[in-house]
Each structure stands twice: as structure tokens, then as C-alpha cells.
Design an enzyme around this catalytic site. Structure first.
Site, PDB file in Angstrom:
ATOM      1  N   ARG A  69      52.006  41.562  44.626  1.00 28.12           N
ATOM      2  CA  ARG A  69      50.634  41.984  44.951  1.00 28.12           C
ATOM      3  C   ARG A  69      50.571  43.498  45.171  1.00 28.12           C
ATOM      4  NH1 ARG A  69      46.530  39.683  43.488  1.00 28.12           N
ATOM      5  NH2 ARG A  69      47.216  37.695  44.374  1.00 28.12           N
ATOM      6  N   HIS A 161      46.278  46.682  35.485  1.00 31.04           N
ATOM      7  CA  HIS A 161      45.535  46.174  36.651  1.00 31.04           C
ATOM      8  C   HIS A 161      45.929  47.011  37.878  1.00 31.04           C
ATOM      9  CE1 HIS A 161      44.287  43.422  39.771  1.00 31.04           C
ATOM     10  NE2 HIS A 161      44.099  42.397  38.970  1.00 31.04           N
ATOM     11  N   ASP A 204      33.810  42.109  41.989  1.00 32.26           N
ATOM     12  CA  ASP A 204      34.643  41.693  40.856  1.00 32.26           C
ATOM     13  C   ASP A 204      33.777  41.835  39.602  1.00 32.26           C
ATOM     14  OD1 ASP A 204      36.554  40.688  39.214  1.00 32.26           O
ATOM     15  OD2 ASP A 204      36.780  38.752  40.226  1.00 32.26           O
ATOM     16  N   GLU A 263      40.640  48.979  36.851  1.00 29.18           N
ATOM     17  CA  GLU A 263      41.560  48.501  35.820  1.00 29.18           C
ATOM     18  C   GLU A 263      41.071  48.920  34.432  1.00 29.18           C
ATOM     19  OE1 GLU A 263      41.947  44.249  36.600  1.00 29.18           O
ATOM     20  OE2 GLU A 263      41.356  44.622  38.679  1.00 29.18           O
TER      21      GLU A 263
HETATM   22  C1  BG6 Z   1      41.059  40.952  38.830  1.00 29.85           C
HETATM   23  C2  BG6 Z   1      40.084  39.872  38.445  1.00 29.85           C
HETATM   24  O1  BG6 Z   1      41.354  41.725  37.709  1.00 29.85           O
HETATM   25  O2  BG6 Z   1      42.273  40.349  39.312  1.00 29.85           O
HETATM   26  C3  BG6 Z   1      39.832  38.964  39.646  1.00 29.85           C
HETATM   27  O3  BG6 Z   1      38.880  40.458  37.970  1.00 29.85           O
HETATM   28  C4  BG6 Z   1      41.161  38.404  40.166  1.00 29.85           C
HETATM   29  O4  BG6 Z   1      38.953  37.911  39.265  1.00 29.85           O
HETATM   30  C5  BG6 Z   1      42.087  39.574  40.474  1.00 29.85           C
HETATM   31  O5  BG6 Z   1      40.918  37.644  41.337  1.00 29.85           O
HETATM   32  C6  BG6 Z   1      43.465  39.170  41.001  1.00 29.85           C
HETATM   33  O6  BG6 Z   1      44.088  38.305  40.141  1.00 29.85           O
HETATM   34  P1  BG6 Z   1      45.515  37.705  40.495  1.00 29.85           P
HETATM   35  O7  BG6 Z   1      45.773  36.653  39.449  1.00 29.85           O
HETATM   36  O8  BG6 Z   1      46.507  38.823  40.420  1.00 29.85           O
HETATM   37  O9  BG6 Z   1      45.413  37.148  41.894  1.00 29.85           O
END
Ligand code: BG6
Length: 290
Positions: A69, A161, A204, A263
Site C-alpha cells: 500500500r 498508480h 475516486d 495516477e
Molecule cells: C484507484 C481506483 O486507482 O485504486 C480505486 O480508482 C481503488 O477504485 C484504488 O479503490 C485502490 O485499489 P487497490 O486495488 O490497490 O486497493
């Protein structure tokens, strides 16, 4: 492996991270970074003398097969949920697999690390090669190159991302998306941005048809981060806010206040068809405005 290291001796170290995750630590006169082999995920980057630019959760789980994360997970070959198969992993599978080191190189005021992934036919039926070039210095530059090594065209989506570290997200403004239309994934519908983007609740959004640079103006840290991109016409802005962050469990106490995802994507109607023998390059450059 040794020959790949020779040119960057002292700038690049291969170390074992939590739970045996392979990490590359980069350090030069201009900046530092950490890159996980899993997902070619950049976990940290800071120009010398600056606070971290990239946010990494203090409560991140370092697990094999699951992206950490924070940092810069690479979404590929689709963004978000799979368009047809809900059982497929969100944001594709490239962020969950170990990539290979293709080389490291010492440049003037920067160090380059190149990672490669050749997806197998179980995860992705189209012969393809994925390369991520990361240049660490006073700026951070990332190229994500998708090559079609097969005989049929394929269509893919992708994203860098990026989680940015901010002083207090409630005071931040994102400039560069004014007037763009966006898909609102929280409240539904398609809307038009008016003025800078601000975040005071869950956000989002997929901003459409935008190749613009974004400026993240952060009065808390008294700095502005610039995000420049090529090969992308969609930008996602995401912050899960308190309730969702609590449910996620790996964002940390009040972590959502110190992070903001901007992103650079090929998402929604911006997915890319790559003809046989051709490639697509998504490039992003991050810097702090002087
Ligand atoms: C973002 C999405 O890019 O990533 C969200 O737009 C999503 O909808 C977020 O919740 C996190 O995704 P993940 O799979 O890493 O928990």
C-alpha cells in the site's frame, strides 16, 4: 548479475525486505529510492534534502503476490476491475508478480534501473513484454513500455498508480484538470471539473481526454509537485477517505490525510490497442517545482 551492477557500484544495492521481498535501494548525489522487484513497484523516492515525495503506508503489509500500500504500483494490463471477469485481480496482475532486473546504469546526476516482465499465457493470452525504466535523481522518471510480441493486436489498459505524500490532503489543490470531464466512481455519473481539484471526502475519479501536466499544490509541506506525462490521456484522482481507509486496514491511522493518488493512466476510453511488433510507452516525470 554482477556485470549489471558494475556500472552503478555504490549507487544500487540489492537487499532483502520484509517477508523476503527483493528490494533495490538506489542512492546517488541527487536522490534516493527503493524499488521492489515485486510489481517493479517504486516504494520511495526523495530528492536530496527534500521530504519523501511518494507516500508509503506505515501499516503496509509486505506480502508475496500482493502489492504494497503506497509507492507506485503498476496497473497492467487493465485498470480497475477486469472489464469482463470480476474474479480477475483488480488493476491487473503485473503488480503482484516478481519482475527481473534487466540492467542498472549510472547517468549524470541519476541512476537508471530497468525491470522486465514477460507475462505467461495463463495470466495473459497475448505474447507480450513489459519493461519499466526508472530514473532516480532530482526528478523521478518512469517509462512503462508494452511490446506486442505476437501476431494479433491486443488492447490493454495501464497506470502508474502514484501515491503522493502531502502535508494535509484537505488543504491540497490539484491544478491541470480544470474543465476536464470525469467519471465519478463515488457518486456515479459523468461530470465536468470546475477549478482545481480539492479533496474533503472520498474521491475516486477518472478524468477523461486529458494529457495535461498536473501540479499538486501542497501548502502543508510548502511545495508543489509537478507530474508530466506522455502516452496517457486519462488521469485518476483517488483518496479513500476515513471510512473506506478503516476498512482497508493497511492505510494506517489517519493515513488518508497524508496521501493523495494522482495516477497517469490508459483507463476507461483511453485503453490502447497495440499492433503486432509495436509497442506503447507511458512515460511520467515527477519533480518538485523550484
Ligand atoms: C484507484 C481506483 O486507482 O485504486 C480505486 O480508482 C481503488 O477504485 C484504488 O479503490 C485502490 O485499489 P487497490 O486495488 O490497490 O486497493
Amino acid at each position: 548479475m554482477v556485470s549489471k551492477l558494475e556500472a552503478t557500484l555504490g549507487e544500487v544495492a540489492f537487499v532483502e525486505g520484509p517477508n523476503g521481498l527483493g528490494l533495490i535501494e538506489v542512492k546517488n548525489s541527487a536522490g534516493t529510492a527503493t524499488i521492489a522487484l515485486q510489481g517493479a513497484q517504486l516504494l520511495s523516492w526523495a530528492p536530496v534534502g527534500e521530504k519523501p515525495v511518494i507516500w508509503l503506508s506505515g501499516k503496509a503489509n509486505y506480502l508475496k503476490g500482493k502489492s504494497v500500500r503506497g509507492g507506485i504500483p503498476i496497473c497492467w494490463p487493465w485498470f480497475g476491475p477486469h472489464p469482463e471477469e470480476p474474479s480477475h485481480p483488480a488493476h491487473g496482475f503485473a503488480r503482484n508478480l516478481d519482475w527481473e532486473v534487466a540492467g542498472t546504469k549510472s547517468l549524470t546526476d541519476a541512476t537508471q534501473v530497468v525491470l522486465r516482465l514477460i507475462p505467461n499465457e495463463i495470466s495473459w493470452p497475448y505474447p507480450s513484454e513489459l519493461e519499466c525504466r526508472i530514473k532516480v535523481g532530482r526528478t523521478l522518471e518512469m517509462d512503462l513500455i508494452t511490446r506486442n510480441a505476437g501476431l494479433e493486436p491486443f488492447t490493454m489498459g495501464c497506470a502508474l498508480h502514484t501515491y503522493f505524500e502531502v502535508g494535509d490532503v484537505r488543504t491540497v489543490e490539484i491544478l491541470g484538470l480544470e474543465e476536464a470531464f470525469y467519471i465519478d466512481k463515488v457518486n456515479g455519473g459523468k461530470k465536468r471539473q470546475s477549478g482545481p481539484v480539492t479533496v474533503n471526502s472520498e474521491v475516486d475519479r477518472i478524468y477523461l481526454d486529458t494529457a495535461s501536466d498536473c501540479l499538486i499544490r501542497d501548502p502543508g509541506y510548502n511545495r508543489t509537485i509537478r507530474v508530466e506525462k506522455e502516452g496517457s490521456r486519462s488521469t485518476v484522482v483517488w483518496n479513500p477517505w476515513m471510512e473506506k481507509a478503516d476498512k482497508m486496514g493497511d492505510l494506517g491511522d489517519k493515513g488518508y490525510l497524508n496521501m493523495l493518488c494522482v495516477e497517469s493512466c490508459n483507463a476507461a476510453d483511453d485503453v490502447v490497442t497495440v499492433p503486432p511488433g509495436k509497442s506503447h510507452r507511458l512515460s511520467v516525470r515527477y519533480s518538485i517545482l523550484a
